[in-house]
Each structure stands twice: as C-alpha cells, then as structure tokens.
Design an enzyme around this catalytic site. Structure first.
Site, PDB file in Angstrom:
ATOM      1  N   GLU A  73      -5.239 -12.493   2.605  1.00 37.82           N
ATOM      2  CA  GLU A  73      -3.887 -12.447   2.066  1.00 37.82           C
ATOM      3  C   GLU A  73      -3.234 -11.110   2.383  1.00 37.82           C
ATOM      4  O   GLU A  73      -2.072 -11.063   2.800  1.00 37.82           O
ATOM      5  CB  GLU A  73      -3.915 -12.653   0.547  1.00 37.82           C
ATOM      6  CG  GLU A  73      -2.535 -12.553  -0.097  1.00 37.82           C
ATOM      7  CD  GLU A  73      -2.559 -12.692  -1.613  1.00 37.82           C
ATOM      8  OE1 GLU A  73      -1.472 -12.699  -2.207  1.00 37.82           O
ATOM      9  OE2 GLU A  73      -3.653 -12.788  -2.191  1.00 37.82           O
ATOM     10  N   ASN A  82      -0.501  -1.716  -4.688  1.00 37.54           N
ATOM     11  CA  ASN A  82      -0.823  -0.678  -3.712  1.00 37.54           C
ATOM     12  C   ASN A  82      -1.668   0.435  -4.314  1.00 37.54           C
ATOM     13  O   ASN A  82      -2.451   1.084  -3.609  1.00 37.54           O
ATOM     14  CB  ASN A  82       0.468  -0.113  -3.106  1.00 37.54           C
ATOM     15  CG  ASN A  82       1.069  -1.061  -2.091  1.00 37.54           C
ATOM     16  OD1 ASN A  82       0.632  -2.203  -1.952  1.00 37.54           O
ATOM     17  ND2 ASN A  82       2.070  -0.603  -1.371  1.00 37.54           N
TER      18      ASN A  82
END
Length: 384
Positions: A243, A370
């Site tokens: 992904e 992130n």
C-alpha cells in the site's frame, strides 16, 4: 538497474498511450485534474480495463495479470496518469491480491483473484478503529470461532469506499491470551452479510468516501481466514508495504505538476513570477528523486523480494510531495482554485484545486502516518 527504455519498452509505451487516449473516460468536470469521480464512472472504467486484461496491471500472468515487467508497470501507470485516467481502486488489486498470492489457500486464490481481475468484486479495507489507528495492534474487533464460522463484533472507521464495496478484508482479534500482535487474524467478509452497518463520514473536501462500519454478530465462514489464526499482523505488515509503495503516486504527481505548469503558463501575471518558477523547479527535482526511488523499489519486487524500508520512504516523500504540489496549485492556480459544486451519480461533488488540497491533508496519515514511517526507517536503517 538500467533506467533507459529498450525499443520494446518504447513500443509498449506507444501501445498504452494510444489505448489510454482512445478509452479514458472524458469527464469535463475534472478527472484529469485529480478530482473525485462517482461510483458508476469508476466501475465502468475498471470494467474497460478488465476487458483489455489490464485491471490487475501489477499482477503476474500465473495469477491472472498481464505479467508486465517492472519497467512496463512504471510505464503503464505513468501513461494512465498522463491521460488523466482514473487510478484503479487499490484495495483489491494492489493490496489484497498480493496477500492472497502469498498467504491464500489455492481455493481462495481460485475464487477471489479472478473476480478482482475482472472487476466483479470491489473491496475495502477494515483496519483502523476508534482508538486504534497508528496503534493498530490495539484493535478490539473480535472474531470468535464457533464450529465452521467466526462470529465478528466490533467497529471499523475511516473505511474508504465501504459504501461501494462487495467485500471487506478485516483485521480481527481472535485471541486475548497472547501479545496484541499475535492475537490478530485476517478475515475476508462479504459486505452483504447480515449484521453489517455502514455509516457515512463526510470529510473536509465535501466528499463521501470514508465510512464507519459496524459488525454485530456477523457470521463469517472459517474458510475465509487468510493464513492461520494469529498471523494477521504479519499479513498486515506485508500488505502495508505494498500500500505504501502505491501511495507514492509518482505518475499522478507528474500529472498534477504538469497541470500546474500549464495553468501558470496561461496566466500573464504568473508565468514570469520568479517565486512560481522556483517552486516548480523544486517540485520537479523532488519528483525526479521520488521516481528513481520508486523504480528501485519496483525492481526489488520484480526480483521476488518484498518492498523493503524504501516503501516507508516512498510513503513519506510521496505524500509530502502530493501535499506540496496541491499547495502550489492553490497558491498559483488563480480562478482554478475556486470551488464549485455539481452532481455526480446522485451525490454533490466539489471541484477545484482547493478540493484536492483539502483531501490531501490526510495523505500523510493514511497507510500509516508519516511519523510512524520515520520510526520504521529509524529502526531498520539506524537500529534505534
């Protein structure tokens, strides 16, 4: 690896470009500029790709894909983005497909993979829960085995396209007697099963693409367990590397940057603006670096290896670049940044650079935030 395209790859690019130009849906409302499209347009496009044998474009031939080389895969996605064609729904092709190829039983592969490749089954992903997003291992949705069935109870959230999906692949807790990670399993669940409720979440961009999904005594055949009980965390990590690689979206970023350059060139007040020119140059350099990193990762996959820590780096830089391009579109796009509303498949859809900007505020979060990816890189590369 050699980044020069062979004559065969150049011929392949010409073939794909001609086909995309002839078959891409012509939506004047903004497919080419990255706007959201409706269910009917998306599914019709995927059926068109399936007829050509290109819906499962990243799969090997033995599992029903076209068997593109790593270079051809990059060319294909680049030409799709260049033509302004919609991307393929990622959940079946890019996420579940590789999982079933690697962990699925022969029966699961024979049943599900052809239905993904021909566009018969649309999928969604049941991972995040209230209180279990970045800390995914704390998930609480429970699956209790009773005879030849699992009975599932719990809730998923931020479930993209659950209101479109025929099936959901789900992380569930099958044991509380071991560590959090070892008690997780991976189930395939038919969305038509009694006890499933889908509630919409309308996001800041004005779209309905996210949902809450509730499971109340949902009965799932035990044969829909992928791998073994307790292997779900291992499967989830495998899936997330694929992904995150896809989230890099090199081709789409190139398309969006091209749109921005064309928009600035048409604006007499902006085309000689040194600030705009400097920003474009910086974005192009970042995109080039991202593209080469992506090619190295695809090369690893082509040699039978799973994506390494590069997938986390791709996810970080790819999503940051998407946000940076959308910010530049908003800053320099002029009237193109002004939103307007129209009806698509019976739902209000908002168009403009500002809509894309709002949507992409989330791209550094989905697929693993992130901040989490930086922790992954630190652990793997630095040993922290």
């Amino acid at each position: 690896m050699n980044f020069d395209h062979s004559p065969e790859d150049q011929a392949f690019r010409a073939e794909v470009r001609a086909w995309m130009e002839a078959n891409t849906p012509r939506d004047p409302s903004g497919i080419a500029t990255g706007m959201r499209i409706g269910k009917e347009t998306q599914f019709a496009w995927e059926k068109t790709l399936a007829k050509r044998g290109w819906l499962a474009w990243s799969w090997p031939k033995e599992f029903g894909g076209p068997g593109f080389t790593v270079t051809q895969r990059d060319i294909f996605d680049d030409e799709r983005a260049r033509a302004g064609a919609p991307s393929v729904g990622p959940f079946g092709v890019m996420m579940l497909g590789p999982v079933l190829m690697h962990f699925g039983t022969p029966e699961q592969q024979q049943y599900f993979l052809p239905r993904i490749a021909n566009g018969e089954h649309a999928w969604c992903q049941g991972y995040s829960e209230p209180g279990s997003g970045s800390d995914l291992a704390s998930l609480k949705t429970q699956a209790v085995r009773i005879g030849d069935e699992y009975v599932v109870n719990g809730q998923k959230i931020w479930t993209t396209q659950a209101h479109w999906a025929d099936w959901i692949f789900c992380l569930v807790r099958t044991s509380t007697e071991t560590s959090k990670q070892q008690g997780i399993s991976f189930l395939l669940i038919d969305m038509k099963t009694p006890g499933i409720e889908v509630r919409p979440i309308i996001t800041i961009d004005g779209h309905h693409h996210l949902n809450e999904v509730f499971f109340t005594d949902v009965k799932v055949p035990a044969k829909n367990l992928v791998g073994t009980e307790g292997q779900g965390w291992t499967i989830a990590k495998f899936l997330l590397t694929h992904e995150r690689t896809g989230i890099a979206a090199v081709g789409d970023s190139r398309r969006q940057l091209s749109w921005l350059k064309q928009t600035i060139a048409r604006d007499p007040a902006m085309k000689d603006n040194p600030h705009a020119r400097r920003r474009i140059t910086e974005l192009e350099v970042d995109l080039m670096a991202l593209e080469y990193t992506n090619l190295r990762t695809l090369d690893r996959i082509s040699r039978g290896q799973s994506p390494g820590p590069e997938s986390s780096g791709l996810k970080i830089k790819g999503t940051e670049l998407q946000q940076a391009i959308s910010e530049a579109q908003l800053e320099f796009g002029g009237l193109h940044a002004m939103p307007w509303e129209e009806d698509v498949d019976g739902e209000p859809v908002y168009r403009a650079a500002s809509t894309r900007y709002n949507f992409l505020r989330a791209c550094t979060i989905y697929g693993g935030s992130n901040e989490i990816q930086k922790n992954v890189l630190a652990k793997v590369l630095v040993g922290l």
